[in-house]
Design an enzyme around this catalytic site. Structure first.
Site, PDB file in Angstrom:
ATOM      1  N   THR A  44     -54.240  -3.899  97.342  1.00 50.17           N
ATOM      2  CA  THR A  44     -52.910  -4.084  96.780  1.00 50.17           C
ATOM      3  C   THR A  44     -52.711  -5.511  96.295  1.00 50.17           C
ATOM      4  O   THR A  44     -52.129  -5.755  95.239  1.00 50.17           O
ATOM      5  CB  THR A  44     -51.833  -3.720  97.822  1.00 50.17           C
ATOM      6  OG1 THR A  44     -52.162  -2.439  98.356  1.00 50.17           O
ATOM      7  CG2 THR A  44     -50.469  -3.650  97.184  1.00 50.17           C
ATOM      8  N   ASP A 226     -54.338   3.920  90.274  1.00 48.67           N
ATOM      9  CA  ASP A 226     -54.746   3.724  91.661  1.00 48.67           C
ATOM     10  C   ASP A 226     -55.176   5.066  92.255  1.00 48.67           C
ATOM     11  O   ASP A 226     -54.784   6.115  91.762  1.00 48.67           O
ATOM     12  CB  ASP A 226     -53.576   3.136  92.454  1.00 48.67           C
ATOM     13  CG  ASP A 226     -54.039   2.588  93.788  1.00 48.67           C
ATOM     14  OD1 ASP A 226     -55.262   2.527  94.018  1.00 48.67           O
ATOM     15  OD2 ASP A 226     -53.172   2.214  94.603  1.00 48.67           O
ATOM     16  N   GLU A 227     -55.960   5.031  93.305  1.00 45.86           N
ATOM     17  CA  GLU A 227     -56.452   6.252  93.976  1.00 45.86           C
ATOM     18  C   GLU A 227     -57.088   7.196  92.955  1.00 45.86           C
ATOM     19  O   GLU A 227     -56.848   8.402  92.963  1.00 45.86           O
ATOM     20  CB  GLU A 227     -55.304   6.964  94.720  1.00 45.86           C
ATOM     21  CG  GLU A 227     -54.537   6.103  95.700  1.00 45.86           C
ATOM     22  CD  GLU A 227     -55.288   5.854  97.017  1.00 45.86           C
ATOM     23  OE1 GLU A 227     -56.467   6.272  97.144  1.00 45.86           O
ATOM     24  OE2 GLU A 227     -54.703   5.205  97.903  1.00 45.86           O
ATOM     25  N   GLN A 257     -62.714   8.081 100.305  1.00 49.19           N
ATOM     26  CA  GLN A 257     -61.364   8.450 100.731  1.00 49.19           C
ATOM     27  C   GLN A 257     -60.770   9.557  99.867  1.00 49.19           C
ATOM     28  O   GLN A 257     -59.553   9.725  99.806  1.00 49.19           O
ATOM     29  CB  GLN A 257     -60.446   7.228 100.722  1.00 49.19           C
ATOM     30  CG  GLN A 257     -60.853   6.177 101.742  1.00 49.19           C
ATOM     31  CD  GLN A 257     -59.840   5.051 101.849  1.00 49.19           C
ATOM     32  OE1 GLN A 257     -58.708   5.266 102.251  1.00 49.19           O
ATOM     33  NE2 GLN A 257     -60.245   3.862 101.467  1.00 49.19           N
TER      34      GLN A 257
END
Length: 733
Positions: A44, A226-227, A257
DNA sequence: TTTCTGGGCCTACAT
DNA sequence: GGCCCAGAAA
């Protein structure tokens, strides 16, 4: 707002404080960028600093930046942190895929033939719509379960497959295709879009409308996702439609993840990024700033058993150690008691606060035992998820009123509340009205204005339907005048909902209390002077809100949360509970081995949430789905070397592998590797070594695995490397 | 035609 | 432990 030069100083200082790899990511402003960000690697910080840098260095107007996050909470944080460094952060588009899509659609819906004030259907609404379809097609719900058909439709949408292009190989496929077709029709007639549609429609907009495509491409000159490992095909196409041309695309993620495969997420999107963008800069963030080395070792020993993953290993320069506690308890109540004991102990011996602890589990049903025990022992806790507020019957009923008021074409909401409270309007009447609406293309209020024209409408329903129409019409008349909060009060008053839920018992009380809470939540939107827009925003937010969004880090109470929702959070002390076969890994994966890697990643996500202490627990017997059965320690527990596990605390047994024969009956046999001699520890922390290529270095840690000795070495000139002692050929100095 | 009640069935994860 | 449906009563 701080003066620009102060902000610049803060930004400079922040950049200087980053590690070299992080700084590389922050300084790469133009062109594609792939950041592999391991758990706890300061992602972040890197992202917010990079955005601030982009705005400050390149003088990019913030409104030309698009950042897609995984939750609304992440979006809020990102915006706030960027705002501390540069001006204009409010102008950035930061939000989830779904939110971003809604914002785009609210502007361009009409170009697609979608009404601007479309209603968003959540899964409940989708089920109701599909139920109608199955009834119409007279399909046996036992043979064609709602949930299975819905899952297949959702899968098709995520792959951008329309009913027309739906591949039909079997009769069953044809049935699904027909359901899909009819389902789309119901949605269209109701002015509704389901979750998947939000993405699909934007893709169709950008594909089919050149003007819109160029406009949005020009608008979002810099895109960040993101992700990225959790994006599905439709989202992937959407991102590339916007950023594929100017190529200012930064994606961030961690293939280890990726835990949303069941929702269509495709890890290949991140693994193939380099193929899509060969000129991409790739950055690996592997230094972990969160956990102790023991915790990272445990995590690594689990995740390394997954075959298809980008090779990497987290490391830390933290020197404190605390072995992982693994314990087996008798049943889920004793498991909760054990956790409660440890929480009490650490609160008194280490001065931990209740907010320092988290209990992570695979399925929501596991929270029950913890709620009971914590309640009894007066341990404050906060439950995230579970039976969600927004999915409660009374909340959904009231929202359905609001939706019908806002969009009278919404037949799903109509069917939901026309008889709530009881008005003597049954399914036969509802069917007649909905069929008439579909037939004539009119909305529900228009149909009800002229009930004599509705075929097959039972006569006794005429009067109550007339009263219902009046209620809704009068509420609708207040649309521009009342705030969402006032409108909710008005709905409750006009319809008498409170009296309907009051049953003289605690359940009725709770329902009425929930209605009042809903009114309070709507109050957040009361400040918008455009009342119609306020209602629209409220309904959108409510439907797209997730439970972690409301989660505040600094509050007290032990967090109870599923492994899926905990991604992105961290806690000083973590209890990963229910480490059992058929639970973690879930039964579905045990029966379906291709789902096993995702279960392992889920376990990995859980372990890497822990900062200082990690507990892994399993139960010998477990009560689930109404019955009690013997349970067996998870294979993931067995993957962690004994050397990393500490002796269990009082009252708990060490995790013993079940006796031979006993286990075999229940757990699939694991393939036995050829026997290898046990490794010997040859290196220790602090040893100075020489490597043929990297030169001199210092051993930071050594871990015995089942077959080798794994070393983390910090080389004087070549940085930190992870190597196997057998192959590395290090010379001790 | 609507409402109520009891029995059978299925059971993650969630925007 | 919760949801859906069939069948009986109003």
């Amino acid at each position: 707002m701080a003066a620009p030069e102060l902000q610049q100083a803060a930004l400079d200082e922040l950049i200087a404080s980053l590690n070299p790899v992080q700084r590389e990511a922050v300084m790469h402003l133009e062109g594609p960028l792939l950041i592999f960000a391991g758990a706890g690697s300061g992602k972040t910080r890197v992202l917010t600093t990079r955005i601030a840098n982009l705005i400050a260095q390149r003088k990019v107007w913030p409104d030309r930046l698009l950042a897609v996050t995984f939750t609304n909470k992440a979006a809020r944080e990102m915006r706030a942190r960027v705002g501390r460094l540069v001006d204009g952060a409010d102008e950035m588009w930061v939000g989830t895929f779904h939110h971003t899509a809604v914002r785009m659609l609210r502007r361009d819906a009409e170009r697609l033939g979608v009404p601007r004030s479309f209603t968003i259907f959540d899964e409940d609404d989708s089920r109701a719509a599909l139920k109608r379809v199955l009834d119409d097609l007279r399909l046996d719900p036992k043979k064609y379960p709602l949930s299975a058909i819905l899952a297949q439709i959702s899968k098709a949408k995520n792959e951008l497959v329309d009913p027309e292009t739906y591949q039909v190989d079997t009769y069953r496929d044809e049935i699904v295709r027909r359901c899909y077709e009819r389902y789309e029709k119901v949605l269209r007639q109701s002015g509704g879009l389901d979750f998947d549609d939000l993405i699909v429609k934007v893709v169709r907009l950008l594909q089919g409308d050149e003007e819109a495509r160029e406009r949005w491409r020009d608008r979002f000159r810099y895109v960040l996702v993101d992700e990225y490992q959790d994006t599905n095909h439709a989202q992937y196409v959407l991102v590339n439609l916007i950023a594929g041309e100017h190529r200012n695309l930064a994606v961030v993620g961690d293939d280890d993840q990726s835990i949303y495969g069941f929702r269509g997420a495709d890890v290949r999107n991140i693994l193939n990024f380099k193929k899509d963008y060969p000129e991409a800069k790739v950055v690996n963030l592997e230094q972990n700033y969160r956990s102790t080395q023991d915790i990272l070792d445990a995590a690594h020993n689990v995740i390394r058993n997954n075959e298809e993953r980008a090779p990497k290993r987290l490391w830390t320069d933290r020197l404190d150690r605390e072995r992982v506690q693994a314990a087996q308890l008798y049943n889920e109540v004793e498991e909760a008691e054990y956790v409660a004991d440890e929480i009490a102990r650490l609160r008194s011996t280490e001065g931990r606060r209740s907010g320092d602890f988290a209990v992570l589990y695979r399925i929501n049903a596991q929270s029950r035992a913890f709620e009971d025990v914590f309640g009894r022992r007066r341990i404050p806790y906060r439950l995230v998820g579970g039976i969600r507020f927004w999915e409660r019957r009374e909340v959904k009923d009231l929202l359905a009123y609001l939706r019908l008021i806002q969009n009278p074409a919404d037949t799903v909401s109509f069917a939901r509340i026309v008889n709530v409270p009881r008005r003597k309007i049954g399914p036969v009447s509802v069917d007649a009205v909905v069929a008439a609406a579909a037939e004539t293309g009119r909305d529900v209020l228009e149909v009800l204005a002229n009930p004599d024209a509705v075929p097959n409408l039972p006569k006794p329903a005429l009067a109550p339907l007339g009263r219902f129409r009046q209620e809704v019409a009068s509420l609708r008349a207040t649309l521009g005048a009342l705030t969402p909060g006032e409108l909710i009060e008005h709905v409750i008053e006009v319809t008498g909902l409170e009296g309907y839920y009051a049953d003289g018992g605690p359940q009725g009380e709770a329902r009425i209390e929930n209605l009042r809470e809903l009114r309070g939540l709507a109050g957040e939107f009361d400040s918008n002077p455009d009342r119609a827009e306020a209602l629209e925003t409220f309904l959108t937010e409510v439907t797209l809100r997730s439970d972690v969004d409301a989660y505040a880090e600094d509050e007290e109470g032990v967090t109870l949360i599923t492994l899926h929702m905990v991604k992105g959070l961290e806690f000083p002390v973590v209890f990963l509970v229910g480490m059992e076969e058929n639970l973690l890994p879930h039964r579905r994966a045990v029966e379906n081995p291709q789902e096993m890697p995702e279960e392992r990643r889920l376990c990995y996500v859980g372990i890497t949430r822990a900062q200082d202490r990690l507990y892994l627990t399993c139960s010998f017997k477990r009560h689930l789905y109404g019955r009690s059965e013997a349970s067996f320690p998870s294979r993931f527990l067995q993957e962690i070397p004994q050397g990393l596990l500490g002796p269990p605390r009082r009252g708990a047994a060490p995790v013993a592998p079940p006796r031979r024969g006993f286990r075999e009956r229940f757990v699939e046999r694991q393939v036995q590797a050829a026997p290898v001699p046990p490794p010997v520890q040859r290196y220790h922390e602090g040893d100075r070594v020489r490597h043929a290529k990297f030169g001199m270095g210092t051993v930071m840690k050594s871990t015995l695995t089942r077959t080798d000795e794994e070393l983390v070495v910090r080389f004087d000139d070549a940085g930190v490397r992870i190597m196997n002692a057998t192959y590395a050929q290090l010379a001790k100095q």
